[in-house]
Scaffold this motif. Structure first.
Motif, short mmCIF file in Angstrom:
data_model
loop_
_atom_site.label_atom_id
_atom_site.label_comp_id
_atom_site.label_asym_id
_atom_site.label_seq_id
_atom_site.Cartn_x
_atom_site.Cartn_y
_atom_site.Cartn_z
N GLU A 48 0.71 -1.25 -0.04
CA GLU A 48 -0.08 -0.18 0.06
C GLU A 48 0.88 1.30 0.12
O GLU A 48 1.77 1.28 0.78
CB GLU A 48 -0.81 0.11 1.15
CG GLU A 48 -2.11 1.02 1.28
CD GLU A 48 -2.95 0.70 2.12
OE1 GLU A 48 -3.79 1.90 2.61
OE2 GLU A 48 -3.53 -0.51 2.67
N LYS A 49 0.45 2.23 -0.92
CA LYS A 49 1.40 3.38 -0.95
C LYS A 49 0.78 4.36 0.03
O LYS A 49 -0.44 4.55 -0.10
CB LYS A 49 1.26 3.95 -2.38
CG LYS A 49 2.30 4.98 -2.71
CD LYS A 49 2.09 5.40 -4.31
CE LYS A 49 2.68 6.52 -4.78
NZ LYS A 49 2.56 6.88 -6.09
N ILE A 50 1.64 5.05 0.95
CA ILE A 50 1.15 6.03 1.98
C ILE A 50 1.20 7.35 1.38
O ILE A 50 2.40 7.61 0.98
CB ILE A 50 1.81 5.74 3.24
CG1 ILE A 50 1.44 4.27 3.82
CG2 ILE A 50 1.21 6.62 4.19
CD1 ILE A 50 2.06 3.94 5.05
N VAL A 51 0.33 8.20 1.04
CA VAL A 51 0.49 9.35 0.65
C VAL A 51 -0.08 10.33 1.67
O VAL A 51 -1.20 10.35 2.29
CB VAL A 51 -0.39 9.77 -0.58
CG1 VAL A 51 -0.22 10.95 -1.22
CG2 VAL A 51 0.00 8.62 -1.69
N SER A 52 0.74 11.46 2.04
CA SER A 52 0.31 12.37 3.19
C SER A 52 -1.03 13.11 2.64
O SER A 52 -1.15 13.36 1.50
CB SER A 52 1.08 13.09 3.61
OG SER A 52 1.58 14.31 2.41
N LEU A 53 -1.63 13.61 3.65
CA LEU A 53 -3.05 14.51 3.17
C LEU A 53 -2.55 15.62 2.42
O LEU A 53 -3.48 16.15 1.38
CB LEU A 53 -3.75 14.91 4.43
CG LEU A 53 -4.41 13.61 5.20
CD1 LEU A 53 -5.12 14.16 6.60
CD2 LEU A 53 -5.50 13.20 4.45
N MET A 55 0.05 16.16 0.24
CA MET A 55 0.28 15.61 -1.03
C MET A 55 -1.09 15.31 -1.93
O MET A 55 -1.01 15.57 -2.91
CB MET A 55 1.27 14.52 -1.00
CG MET A 55 2.71 14.90 -0.74
SD MET A 55 3.40 16.42 -1.46
CE MET A 55 3.52 15.61 -3.16
N HIS A 56 -1.69 14.55 -1.01
CA HIS A 56 -3.25 14.35 -1.75
C HIS A 56 -3.89 15.57 -2.05
O HIS A 56 -4.44 15.78 -3.25
CB HIS A 56 -4.10 13.41 -0.66
CG HIS A 56 -5.13 13.07 -1.37
ND1 HIS A 56 -5.21 11.85 -2.10
CD2 HIS A 56 -6.45 13.12 -1.11
CE1 HIS A 56 -6.46 11.83 -2.71
NE2 HIS A 56 -7.41 12.28 -1.83
N PHE A 57 -3.94 16.50 -1.35
CA PHE A 57 -4.60 17.86 -1.37
C PHE A 57 -3.66 18.66 -2.55
O PHE A 57 -4.54 19.16 -3.68
CB PHE A 57 -4.40 18.96 -0.40
CG PHE A 57 -4.81 20.21 -0.43
CD1 PHE A 57 -6.41 20.25 -0.55
CD2 PHE A 57 -4.13 21.32 -0.52
CE1 PHE A 57 -6.89 21.57 -1.01
CE2 PHE A 57 -4.80 22.40 -0.79
CZ PHE A 57 -6.00 22.83 -0.84
N LEU A 58 -2.40 18.55 -2.84
CA LEU A 58 -1.92 19.32 -3.91
C LEU A 58 -2.04 18.67 -5.24
O LEU A 58 -1.92 19.36 -6.22
CB LEU A 58 -0.27 19.48 -3.30
CG LEU A 58 0.15 20.30 -2.40
CD1 LEU A 58 1.53 20.16 -1.90
CD2 LEU A 58 -0.38 21.84 -2.36
N HIS A 59 -2.43 17.28 -5.30
CA HIS A 59 -2.36 16.64 -6.47
C HIS A 59 -3.44 17.29 -7.06
O HIS A 59 -3.49 16.94 -8.54
CB HIS A 59 -2.74 15.19 -6.18
CG HIS A 59 -2.85 14.44 -7.26
ND1 HIS A 59 -1.61 13.99 -8.08
CD2 HIS A 59 -3.72 13.74 -7.88
CE1 HIS A 59 -2.21 13.55 -9.06
NE2 HIS A 59 -3.36 13.08 -8.73
N TYR A 60 -4.51 17.74 -6.52
CA TYR A 60 -5.73 18.30 -7.09
C TYR A 60 -5.39 19.56 -8.13
O TYR A 60 -6.03 19.94 -9.00
CB TYR A 60 -6.52 18.74 -6.27
CG TYR A 60 -7.31 17.58 -5.57
CD1 TYR A 60 -8.34 16.86 -6.36
CD2 TYR A 60 -7.50 17.25 -4.13
CE1 TYR A 60 -9.10 15.70 -6.04
CE2 TYR A 60 -7.98 16.32 -3.75
CZ TYR A 60 -8.83 15.54 -4.39
OH TYR A 60 -9.57 14.53 -3.95
N PHE A 61 -3.84 20.19 -7.68
CA PHE A 61 -3.59 21.32 -8.40
C PHE A 61 -2.65 20.99 -9.61
O PHE A 61 -2.08 21.90 -10.00
CB PHE A 61 -2.94 22.37 -7.55
CG PHE A 61 -4.04 22.93 -6.52
CD1 PHE A 61 -5.00 23.87 -6.80
CD2 PHE A 61 -4.08 22.31 -5.12
CE1 PHE A 61 -5.95 24.29 -5.86
CE2 PHE A 61 -4.94 22.81 -4.18
CZ PHE A 61 -5.70 23.79 -4.60
N CYS A 62 -2.68 19.83 -9.94
CA CYS A 62 -1.59 19.41 -10.92
C CYS A 62 -2.28 19.13 -12.25
O CYS A 62 -1.31 18.59 -13.19
CB CYS A 62 -0.69 18.12 -10.53
SG CYS A 62 0.19 18.67 -8.94
#
Length: 80
Positions: A48-53, A55-62
């Protein structure tokens, strides 16, 4: 009329060949064989790949819409 053409069945190896390639039988593996393969190949599980909250939030701006908005803002700033 059979729905499977002869060319499709020619591509499929016989079950005996497949079982021999996998070093097993139609009865399945014994417990000791399963344990040996578990030690040799590891568990059949994905990590399971652990992604911080953040990074998850910043992914929406990419995405492409975010880039178009940034470009539009830059053009508007230059044109004034």
């Amino acid at each position: 009329m059979d729905s499977i053409s002869s060319t499709e069945t020619d591509k499929t190896p016989p079950i005996e060949q497949t079982l021999a390639d996998l070093h097993t039988s139609s009865a399945g593996m014994t417990g000791s064989e399963a344990q040996q393969r578990l030690q040799q190949y590891g568990a059949n599980a994905l990590q399971e790949k652990i992604v911080s909250l953040l990074m998850h939030f910043l992914h929406y701006f990419c995405g492409p819409i975010a880039w178009m908005d940034a470009l539009r803002a830059a053009v508007l700033a230059l044109c004034g």
